[in-house]
Design a protein around this motif. Sequence first.
Motif: not given
Length: 747
Positions: A291-303, A334-335, A671-678
Amino acid sequence: MLLRTRLALLALTFLTALTARADEGMWLPLLLKQLNEADMQKKGLKLTAEQIYSINQGSLKDAIVQFGGGCTGEIISDQGLLLTNHHCGYGQIQQHSSVENDYLTKGYWAMSRDQELPNPGLTATFIVRMEDVTSQVLAGVPTTGIVEAEREKLVQLNSQRVAQAAVQGTGYQAFVRPMFNGNEYYLFLTEVFQDIRLVGAPPSSIGKFGGDTDNWAWPRHTGDFSIFRIYAGPDNKPAPYSPDNKPFKPRHHLPISLAGVQPGDFTMVFGFPGRTNEYLTSWGVEETYAVSNPAKIAIRDAKLKVLDADMKASDKVRIQYAAKYASIANYWKKWIGENRGLKKLDAVRVKQQQEAEFQRWAESGDAARRAAFATLLPDLKRSYASARDYTLARDYVSEAALGVELVSYANSLLPLLDLVDQKVPAAELKAAVEKAKKGVAGFFRNYNAPTDQKVAAQLLPLYATGTPPALLPTYVKTLSQQYAATGWDAYAAQLFSKSRLTDQASALAVLDAVANGKPETLRQDPAAQLAAAVVGNYRAAILPTYSAATDQIALLQRTYLAGQRLQQPERKFYPDANSTLRLAYGQVAGYEPADGVKYDFYTTLDGIMEKADPTNPEFEVPARLAELYQNKDYGPYAYKGSVPVAFIATNHTTGGNSGSPVINGKGELIGTNFDRNWEGTMSDIMFDPDRVRNITLDVRYMLFVVDKYAGAGHLVKEMTLVGGPEAAAGSDSNQKVKKVKVKRKKA
């Protein structure tokens, strides 16, 4: 026979899920001695828990800060030098940038203290101590017969009293945070520094190398770091910015190891992880995934598509929207990865298995256990079902409707109309208007109305069609009908042509009109009308039901977690992340994300040159870096004929861990942490030791860029280099590499 085999496999999966899996956990430093010290030492830790967290003497915790509100930083010199990620300092770098002085593109290096740039509003927060205050916070709070909202009010009142008592007579600040969904509460005493100055940042072609293409991905070649300095008053205590302030003298700073890492090496990440939901139920996971992730992904993709096009067409827009774009894109990607990971782990089914076992345990107990837990999971299922449409509607308000900056800005001004309607004294209204006017210049400095109009044309129809019809404002339904023939492009054009909130001068004029007794100027603005309709409907039709359902879920989730801890007394539970100081530990390791694919544990400068593409802004390589590579001019930072750039390990991290130090078993910065793998982004909900990897900037690449690329060897001279061959600390220095132990000073 087939059924029996399947049941056996399910049982095995469940038992595996119950075990404290390797390297999972974000642990409270206060409890390391009793929960983790022995295990950490087995894996390679050479320190004691007291050397990591102590309130009586200098320890590793005294070199860790919360950088701003959402990242971590570490102190790397006895003169307050602070290391964090480039993306954590990105907003400050942007604020100092202009078309004429484009520090985002060119980088910035202060070659003397007077060139270090102040950053109003930026803070660095140290943890002085933490304490279990559960008994004080829950004193007088009924355990039954009270609704969640009322319980929370009592908890907040008690928490405020505890925090106030802790700081009385000191210069410290304090807050209380819930752990284990409110089953426990901890006090955090803090020291907050306000004078933080930008010292150095590589160009984006280093600090953001790979851009969004490589974000949340491995292999990675991003030099994701920036350097700041903490300044203090004459007493070494926090003070507002002043040119008379002096560099802060920390209780401890991290020595930097040149020895590098190998597979199996012990690593720990010390920082402020933002938020995880490891104990979420199957219904919570399903809501997130479906529910939540698909909606937010589509909105942000458009923006993002709109912003990307306009940023490529204009340097001014690129600078205005650089930080915004990065922020929006970060969780969009990330989502996507999180959903892929949840699907691969079959997370909903695994959670269902755990719940089935819990239900059997609850129903097989005595009368007290059955009364406390037997109806818990069915109640949770009903609560999630009742909240589903309201959760979706809330996402569309926050991401789509308020994703239009004009609408969001108009919404921020609506409280002025509330004051008018309340007939407050004129002086109070004018004071509120003056406060609003202070934010006008900052908003419009990074705002482009034509870009936002294009965003509105994309996001408003998503809001209108994605929101459950019963929860859509009548105002927006009317707009949908009115513009059915011409489309939302026409409405967006009219909205932006008629609103007086699209540029700084007219927005100030609107605010002056409100202060001078003409509130209709704002009330009748079409952007304010749209914002009022959206937010008013949200407050009246969505929020009450959403809040009631989520309050009930919070109560039931707290009870469920308390039940799990009773059900599994042998398991070491850790609290979900909530932006408080935590330690995660693991080991350097590659991984195999898919059939036939195997990733090594580190990357080098060679990989940067292999990815180099002058036609793609995400993969441009600065001429100076290419020259150093061509000449193999690596100084003391080389490894196997190149410069190491990044490495991966099995530490459990999340947002907020950006900028966290990655420390070896001796307490040295590696080192300095900066991300995670997908493939590992689902670790906020479910940890998988085979796939989850944190991505770390190798400290040797940071030193190489500072020293050899930027020529800022004076900064390297400040640092304490340890563990490598005897070499110059800075290309023009004769300082030798030292062996350093954790410093111990009396508080």
